[in-house]
Design a protein around this motif. Sequence first.
Motif, PDB file in Angstrom:
ATOM      1  N   LEU A  40       0.974  -1.409  -0.432  1.00  0.00           N
ATOM      2  CA  LEU A  40       0.188  -0.076  -0.478  1.00  0.00           C
ATOM      3  C   LEU A  40       1.148   1.648  -0.006  1.00  0.00           C
ATOM      4  N   GLY A  41       0.559   2.669  -0.704  1.00  0.00           N
ATOM      5  CA  GLY A  41       1.527   3.409   0.176  1.00  0.00           C
ATOM      6  C   GLY A  41       0.981   4.126  -1.830  1.00  0.00           C
ATOM      7  N   GLY A  42       1.026   3.669  -2.769  1.00  0.00           N
ATOM      8  CA  GLY A  42       1.422   4.063  -3.938  1.00  0.00           C
ATOM      9  C   GLY A  42       2.739   5.148  -4.020  1.00  0.00           C
ATOM     10  N   ASN A  43       2.862   6.810  -4.478  1.00  0.00           N
ATOM     11  CA  ASN A  43       3.536   6.827  -3.983  1.00  0.00           C
ATOM     12  C   ASN A  43       4.086   6.958  -3.396  1.00  0.00           C
ATOM     13  N   ALA A  44       3.860   6.881  -2.278  1.00  0.00           N
ATOM     14  CA  ALA A  44       4.590   6.996  -0.943  1.00  0.00           C
ATOM     15  C   ALA A  44       5.553   5.619  -0.485  1.00  0.00           C
ATOM     16  N   ILE A  94       9.192  -0.661   7.255  1.00  0.00           N
ATOM     17  CA  ILE A  94       8.726  -1.006   7.070  1.00  0.00           C
ATOM     18  C   ILE A  94       7.407   0.240   7.743  1.00  0.00           C
ATOM     19  N   SER A  95       7.495   1.117   6.590  1.00  0.00           N
ATOM     20  CA  SER A  95       6.153   2.567   6.488  1.00  0.00           C
ATOM     21  C   SER A  95       5.374   1.543   5.772  1.00  0.00           C
ATOM     22  N   ASP A  96       5.594   0.809   4.718  1.00  0.00           N
ATOM     23  CA  ASP A  96       4.410   0.023   4.379  1.00  0.00           C
ATOM     24  C   ASP A  96       3.837  -1.042   5.269  1.00  0.00           C
ATOM     25  N   THR A  97       4.157  -1.169   6.539  1.00  0.00           N
ATOM     26  CA  THR A  97       3.690  -2.107   7.377  1.00  0.00           C
ATOM     27  C   THR A  97       2.941  -1.481   8.029  1.00  0.00           C
ATOM     28  N   VAL A  98       3.264  -0.346   8.075  1.00  0.00           N
ATOM     29  CA  VAL A  98       2.372   0.722   8.778  1.00  0.00           C
ATOM     30  C   VAL A  98       1.252   0.961   8.115  1.00  0.00           C
ATOM     31  N   LEU A  99       0.926   1.189   6.927  1.00  0.00           N
ATOM     32  CA  LEU A  99      -0.697   1.428   5.898  1.00  0.00           C
ATOM     33  C   LEU A  99      -1.027   0.281   6.284  1.00  0.00           C
ATOM     34  N   LEU A 100      -0.201  -1.253   6.151  1.00  0.00           N
ATOM     35  CA  LEU A 100      -0.837  -2.347   6.483  1.00  0.00           C
ATOM     36  C   LEU A 100      -1.893  -3.130   7.809  1.00  0.00           C
TER      37      LEU A 100
END
Length: 751
Positions: A40-44, A94-100
């Motif tokens: 998740l996150g797209g461009n982020a 880790i940032s991806d995981t926060v969105l998940l």
Amino acid sequence: MELIKSDVTVVGGGIAGVCAAIAAARQGLKVSLINDRPVLGGNASSEVRVHINGSAYLGNSPSYYAREGGIVEELKLKVFHYNPFYNKKLMLSISDTVLLDMVYAEPGISLFLNTCVHQTGMENGRIQWVEGLQLASERKFRFESPYFIDCSGDGIVGYQAGAHFRWGREAREEFHESLAPEVSDHYVMGDTILFQARDAGFAVPYKRPEFAYDVTKLSFFESIRKGLNHRGLPRKINGIGGLWWLEYGGHIDTIKDNEDIALELRKLVYGIWDYIKNSGEFDDVDNLILDYVCPIPGKRESRRFIGDYMLTQNDLANKPAFEDAVAVGGWAMDLHAAKGIYDEGPATAWNFVPGLYNIPFRSLYSRNIPNLLFAGRNMSATHVAFGSTRVMATCGCMGQAVGTAASLCSKYGVDPAALVHEHMPELQAMLLRDGQTIAGLRETLDPYFADGVSIRASSQRSYSNELPSEAVQLERGLCLVLPIGTNEAESVRIKIRNGSAHTETLQVKLMGGERKETYIPDYEIKSCNVEIAGGYDGWITLSLGCKKPADDKVYIVLEENPVLSVYCNEERVTGAVSFHYRPEEPGKLKRFNRSICFKDLLPVQPMYDPGNVLNGYSRPHGVPNVWASDRTEGQAWLEMSFAAPRDLDEIHLVFNSRLDLEHFDGPIETLIKDYDVILTLEDNSEERVEVKGNYLTLNKHKVNARRVTRIRLLFRATHGSPYFEVFAVKLFAPSVGIEQKTNFLWKKGSV
């Protein structure tokens, strides 16, 4: 084919789509969230690696306290909490995981990753279903729902459904936009592939791949070598997170030609790295490696749908009072050169936006597909306005707006357009309750709690800044901005030093502003000269003698005189801000990393009164709208007492998270970390909620308490600030839902 039924289908798992899905799920909807990527996150996301920027404009917004609230604020705070290296673009998995984690925390969301929507089914002009293919699992899905939210960026669902859209730049005369070209064209902004450099600790050679360019032979080489047209290479390469101006594709089709654009960008990236490593023109690069090259480009622009309203340059500049306002923006109108790196002109133009502006709901649903909403870079805006709205935090605010709107559509069985005329106050109340920022709008405390409530606090900060730590020469003009709560301002004292033996003249200009959401001095009230005796070092009194300006702020400009110095410190006084004064710039003020000391402002201003937490604002707007304790190394408290017992379902607390910051490296020192919520009941028994380690702005507590006579908020610790600061305490009764009233506090023609 597997059939998936839900209340709303969200296509696209970027920041807009994630916020839309979470908002809808938190309102009780069953949500299908479809994303064509594995994260998740797209461009982020860790795949593309763009920072989540927004209306704070990297801390340079003329609104100063401009960072968005709501779900995107929660998301950013969680990302920074779990990944302290986010700003350095490290540990982005880790940032991806926060969105998940945020998505998985919502039981109403069914997440479908690696699922590409390839077909949309229509009936009687409405979307009935979309079909998606999950290649790795060899599964096909049909998603059915009454409402669809297209957050896919390229607008795949709306395009397949036949939604009206725009592509390219509108002609100047169509919307009377001064920044638009004279003749319309097909140009959009191009794509960029970012990369990451890292020090390996030992020398590592690099050989350019055969397919990559020798950039020294390309037409733009001398321009980037000399750092012309905003395309400079930094001299310090270690840790570089890419070059935003290494852009291509806006002059062709950013959808159809996607793979050609990606290949061209790879040729450029690996060629640029060859130049950095092997040209001999850069120091300390022997140990550097090309640690990461994004596998896909970050796309800026393609289709923009047409809603019942198209946001324009003039809306951003003039800020009309949209009665269907549901979100804010504030980034500059950042219009990139269509040909990217091959364009002979500047890489971009950061066109001034005067702080926060509102985005109308009519720009977030299709004008011809009645059950289609959208959020993100495919919103209804001209190319020029889109230059501002396209940044991801703004897209996230749109996502929260449409996700919340979908719940109202479901509740009443109506299409999005009907909300504008029939349910807009309810939608806005829901958004404000959940922390969304809408400029000029405030919540109203339910009379059930307002009648007979009294509030007191352990202490209250004085409205002054009296302990100077350094004297700053007036080599350029400085400006002290003081919010004013009374009808007039009489005088204030500042501390000045004359470094010469001769009398010097301090030129003082007093200015006022028009808009409460910005720190922009629009007009001069008066000016005067103050004679400072040779060698003087002390406090002086400035006579203000003016009525409160329209924006509730007085701008005290100290004109340039390098012989004189004004005393400052690093103390932060919420609302009272100091700036460089630069009259040649559009907003006239530029961030100053010190605070000008002041005291004895008359009339006395009870600026940090505890009653502010019930005034309906959750951020500065004109005045600070915050309760602040006195300086303390111990605890502080707020207490609300009711004349008669009250039933309390929820209590929401909004803390000061330094809304002037776009990004932050550590815990925000002003946030309250440890606190207790203590409810005293009619029988004198107590119910208590204890919180430790908080790092969020908005804190919601479901208490379900009956016959409450007193609420005490006991604050034990911040993340470093000596002051406890609370913007809002929101109280909700069991029988009172989201249909609370909102007050529009703008005058016609402005926010």
